[in-house]
Design a protein around this motif. Sequence first.
Motif, PDB file in Angstrom:
ATOM      1  N   LEU A 112     -60.255  32.573  10.158  1.00  0.00           N
ATOM      2  CA  LEU A 112     -59.048  33.349  10.424  1.00  0.00           C
ATOM      3  C   LEU A 112     -59.263  34.356  11.544  1.00  0.00           C
ATOM      4  O   LEU A 112     -58.300  34.876  12.091  1.00  0.00           O
ATOM      5  CB  LEU A 112     -58.622  34.097   9.161  1.00  0.00           C
ATOM      6  CG  LEU A 112     -57.691  33.323   8.223  1.00  0.00           C
ATOM      7  CD1 LEU A 112     -57.447  34.124   6.962  1.00  0.00           C
ATOM      8  CD2 LEU A 112     -56.379  32.993   8.897  1.00  0.00           C
ATOM      9  N   THR A 113     -60.521  34.628  11.882  1.00  0.00           N
ATOM     10  CA  THR A 113     -60.792  35.609  12.931  1.00  0.00           C
ATOM     11  C   THR A 113     -60.126  35.208  14.242  1.00  0.00           C
ATOM     12  O   THR A 113     -59.769  36.059  15.043  1.00  0.00           O
ATOM     13  CB  THR A 113     -62.306  35.773  13.145  1.00  0.00           C
ATOM     14  OG1 THR A 113     -62.899  34.483  13.280  1.00  0.00           O
ATOM     15  CG2 THR A 113     -62.947  36.489  11.969  1.00  0.00           C
ATOM     16  N   GLU A 114     -59.935  33.919  14.451  1.00  0.00           N
ATOM     17  CA  GLU A 114     -59.280  33.466  15.685  1.00  0.00           C
ATOM     18  C   GLU A 114     -57.839  33.951  15.753  1.00  0.00           C
ATOM     19  O   GLU A 114     -57.255  34.034  16.824  1.00  0.00           O
ATOM     20  CB  GLU A 114     -59.309  31.931  15.758  1.00  0.00           C
ATOM     21  CG  GLU A 114     -60.703  31.365  15.924  1.00  0.00           C
ATOM     22  CD  GLU A 114     -60.706  29.848  15.848  1.00  0.00           C
ATOM     23  OE1 GLU A 114     -59.608  29.260  15.836  1.00  0.00           O
ATOM     24  OE2 GLU A 114     -61.790  29.260  15.800  1.00  0.00           O
ATOM     25  N   LEU A 145     -46.857  42.688   3.467  1.00  0.00           N
ATOM     26  CA  LEU A 145     -47.370  43.889   2.810  1.00  0.00           C
ATOM     27  C   LEU A 145     -46.215  44.815   2.429  1.00  0.00           C
ATOM     28  O   LEU A 145     -46.190  45.379   1.334  1.00  0.00           O
ATOM     29  CB  LEU A 145     -48.353  44.619   3.732  1.00  0.00           C
ATOM     30  CG  LEU A 145     -49.746  43.989   3.846  1.00  0.00           C
ATOM     31  CD1 LEU A 145     -50.511  44.586   5.019  1.00  0.00           C
ATOM     32  CD2 LEU A 145     -50.528  44.160   2.554  1.00  0.00           C
ATOM     33  N   GLU A 146     -45.235  44.968   3.331  1.00  0.00           N
ATOM     34  CA  GLU A 146     -44.080  45.821   3.039  1.00  0.00           C
ATOM     35  C   GLU A 146     -43.274  45.263   1.866  1.00  0.00           C
ATOM     36  O   GLU A 146     -42.808  46.009   1.008  1.00  0.00           O
ATOM     37  CB  GLU A 146     -43.185  45.941   4.284  1.00  0.00           C
ATOM     38  CG  GLU A 146     -43.790  46.799   5.382  1.00  0.00           C
ATOM     39  CD  GLU A 146     -43.048  46.680   6.701  1.00  0.00           C
ATOM     40  OE1 GLU A 146     -41.882  46.222   6.691  1.00  0.00           O
ATOM     41  OE2 GLU A 146     -43.631  47.035   7.740  1.00  0.00           O
ATOM     42  N   THR A 151     -53.390  43.075  -6.748  1.00  0.00           N
ATOM     43  CA  THR A 151     -54.338  42.050  -6.307  1.00  0.00           C
ATOM     44  C   THR A 151     -53.758  41.256  -5.135  1.00  0.00           C
ATOM     45  O   THR A 151     -54.442  41.002  -4.137  1.00  0.00           O
ATOM     46  CB  THR A 151     -54.692  41.101  -7.467  1.00  0.00           C
ATOM     47  OG1 THR A 151     -55.295  41.852  -8.512  1.00  0.00           O
ATOM     48  CG2 THR A 151     -55.648  40.004  -7.010  1.00  0.00           C
ATOM     49  N   ALA A 152     -52.481  40.875  -5.249  1.00  0.00           N
ATOM     50  CA  ALA A 152     -51.829  40.149  -4.154  1.00  0.00           C
ATOM     51  C   ALA A 152     -51.790  41.012  -2.895  1.00  0.00           C
ATOM     52  O   ALA A 152     -52.029  40.527  -1.785  1.00  0.00           O
ATOM     53  CB  ALA A 152     -50.418  39.747  -4.575  1.00  0.00           C
ATOM     54  N   TYR A 153     -51.512  42.296  -3.069  1.00  0.00           N
ATOM     55  CA  TYR A 153     -51.456  43.220  -1.937  1.00  0.00           C
ATOM     56  C   TYR A 153     -52.815  43.326  -1.255  1.00  0.00           C
ATOM     57  O   TYR A 153     -52.914  43.272  -0.027  1.00  0.00           O
ATOM     58  CB  TYR A 153     -50.987  44.594  -2.429  1.00  0.00           C
ATOM     59  CG  TYR A 153     -50.838  45.625  -1.334  1.00  0.00           C
ATOM     60  CD1 TYR A 153     -49.665  45.706  -0.595  1.00  0.00           C
ATOM     61  CD2 TYR A 153     -51.868  46.512  -1.039  1.00  0.00           C
ATOM     62  CE1 TYR A 153     -49.516  46.648   0.403  1.00  0.00           C
ATOM     63  CE2 TYR A 153     -51.735  47.456  -0.035  1.00  0.00           C
ATOM     64  CZ  TYR A 153     -50.548  47.517   0.684  1.00  0.00           C
ATOM     65  OH  TYR A 153     -50.409  48.451   1.678  1.00  0.00           O
ATOM     66  N   ARG A 154     -53.875  43.466  -2.056  1.00  0.00           N
ATOM     67  CA  ARG A 154     -55.219  43.579  -1.477  1.00  0.00           C
ATOM     68  C   ARG A 154     -55.590  42.316  -0.700  1.00  0.00           C
ATOM     69  O   ARG A 154     -56.252  42.397   0.349  1.00  0.00           O
ATOM     70  CB  ARG A 154     -56.261  43.842  -2.572  1.00  0.00           C
ATOM     71  CG  ARG A 154     -56.306  45.279  -3.033  1.00  0.00           C
ATOM     72  CD  ARG A 154     -57.587  45.576  -3.797  1.00  0.00           C
ATOM     73  NE  ARG A 154     -57.762  44.707  -4.952  1.00  0.00           N
ATOM     74  CZ  ARG A 154     -57.301  44.974  -6.163  1.00  0.00           C
ATOM     75  NH1 ARG A 154     -56.610  46.076  -6.388  1.00  0.00           N
ATOM     76  NH2 ARG A 154     -57.506  44.151  -7.154  1.00  0.00           N
ATOM     77  N   ALA A 155     -55.193  41.152  -1.199  1.00  0.00           N
ATOM     78  CA  ALA A 155     -55.491  39.903  -0.506  1.00  0.00           C
ATOM     79  C   ALA A 155     -54.821  39.886   0.870  1.00  0.00           C
ATOM     80  O   ALA A 155     -55.437  39.522   1.875  1.00  0.00           O
ATOM     81  CB  ALA A 155     -55.031  38.709  -1.337  1.00  0.00           C
ATOM     82  N   LEU A 156     -53.562  40.304   0.920  1.00  0.00           N
ATOM     83  CA  LEU A 156     -52.858  40.351   2.218  1.00  0.00           C
ATOM     84  C   LEU A 156     -53.473  41.391   3.140  1.00  0.00           C
ATOM     85  O   LEU A 156     -53.659  41.145   4.342  1.00  0.00           O
ATOM     86  CB  LEU A 156     -51.376  40.702   1.983  1.00  0.00           C
ATOM     87  CG  LEU A 156     -50.479  39.586   1.458  1.00  0.00           C
ATOM     88  CD1 LEU A 156     -49.102  40.150   1.134  1.00  0.00           C
ATOM     89  CD2 LEU A 156     -50.357  38.451   2.472  1.00  0.00           C
ATOM     90  N   HIS A 211     -56.485  42.459   3.194  1.00  0.00           N
ATOM     91  CA  HIS A 211     -57.784  41.967   3.664  1.00  0.00           C
ATOM     92  C   HIS A 211     -57.600  41.068   4.871  1.00  0.00           C
ATOM     93  O   HIS A 211     -58.372  41.123   5.842  1.00  0.00           O
ATOM     94  CB  HIS A 211     -58.487  41.213   2.542  1.00  0.00           C
ATOM     95  CG  HIS A 211     -59.769  40.553   2.974  1.00  0.00           C
ATOM     96  ND1 HIS A 211     -60.876  41.258   3.377  1.00  0.00           N
ATOM     97  CD2 HIS A 211     -60.087  39.235   3.096  1.00  0.00           C
ATOM     98  CE1 HIS A 211     -61.842  40.402   3.718  1.00  0.00           C
ATOM     99  NE2 HIS A 211     -61.380  39.179   3.559  1.00  0.00           N
ATOM    100  N   LEU A 212     -56.557  40.237   4.850  1.00  0.00           N
ATOM    101  CA  LEU A 212     -56.320  39.321   5.961  1.00  0.00           C
ATOM    102  C   LEU A 212     -56.003  40.069   7.252  1.00  0.00           C
ATOM    103  O   LEU A 212     -56.311  39.596   8.344  1.00  0.00           O
ATOM    104  CB  LEU A 212     -55.167  38.364   5.628  1.00  0.00           C
ATOM    105  CG  LEU A 212     -55.480  37.341   4.535  1.00  0.00           C
ATOM    106  CD1 LEU A 212     -54.230  36.575   4.150  1.00  0.00           C
ATOM    107  CD2 LEU A 212     -56.579  36.372   4.992  1.00  0.00           C
TER     108      LEU A 212
END
Length: 200
Positions: free
Chosen positions: A25-27, A42-43, A189-194, A196-197
């Motif tokens: 995903l870094t690309e 996130l919002e 948990t869903a928020y943290r996953a987003l 993190h991305l």
Amino acid sequence: AAVPAGGLALLLGVLLWQALHGAPLTELSGDQDFQLFLQRNLEFTRKIRGDVAVLQRVVCDTLQLCKEDELVLVRQDLDIAQAPLDQCHKRTFQAETCFSQIRAGLHIYHGSLATIQALLPGHTRLVETLQLDMANLSSNIQQQMEDLGLATVTYPTENQDPLPTFSSNFHHQVGGFFILANFQRFLETAYRALRHLTSL
């Protein structure tokens, strides 16, 4: 307001493509559309979390149920589902199983919110708004997974699962407290996953 289907589809498409094809995903970290997309999601998650927090404050103010550690013993007598999201925060997560878990959890909490509606009849509109947001999110995820040829489960429009039964009004109130507490953890948990991305 629901996340635009196109936006969510793009995010999920990228995540699922990464999981299926191993692309880093870094690309995409510098891709403005991708970052904007993550910010919108996130919002959206923040909005749902805020609405759940409002209901939690109402339960605290009107029912005097505010602290989870004081209710742990009562909880043992209740049949309250806690939707797992373990596939969404493992280092080696697979997007397909993570998003399947999110959809399953949204389905569980969508039905459970009927318990909250019965408990707080003065806040029916807020509960219905939450349920609509959750249904839209689940539907968008399902559509994206189908487009990619991934296995999905079709949930009925109307919740068919039996609601928890409570032996007393107090148990109903405590049950409502834990449904909201579990749902808030699920959303975090869903928020943290987003989030993190966005930092990759």
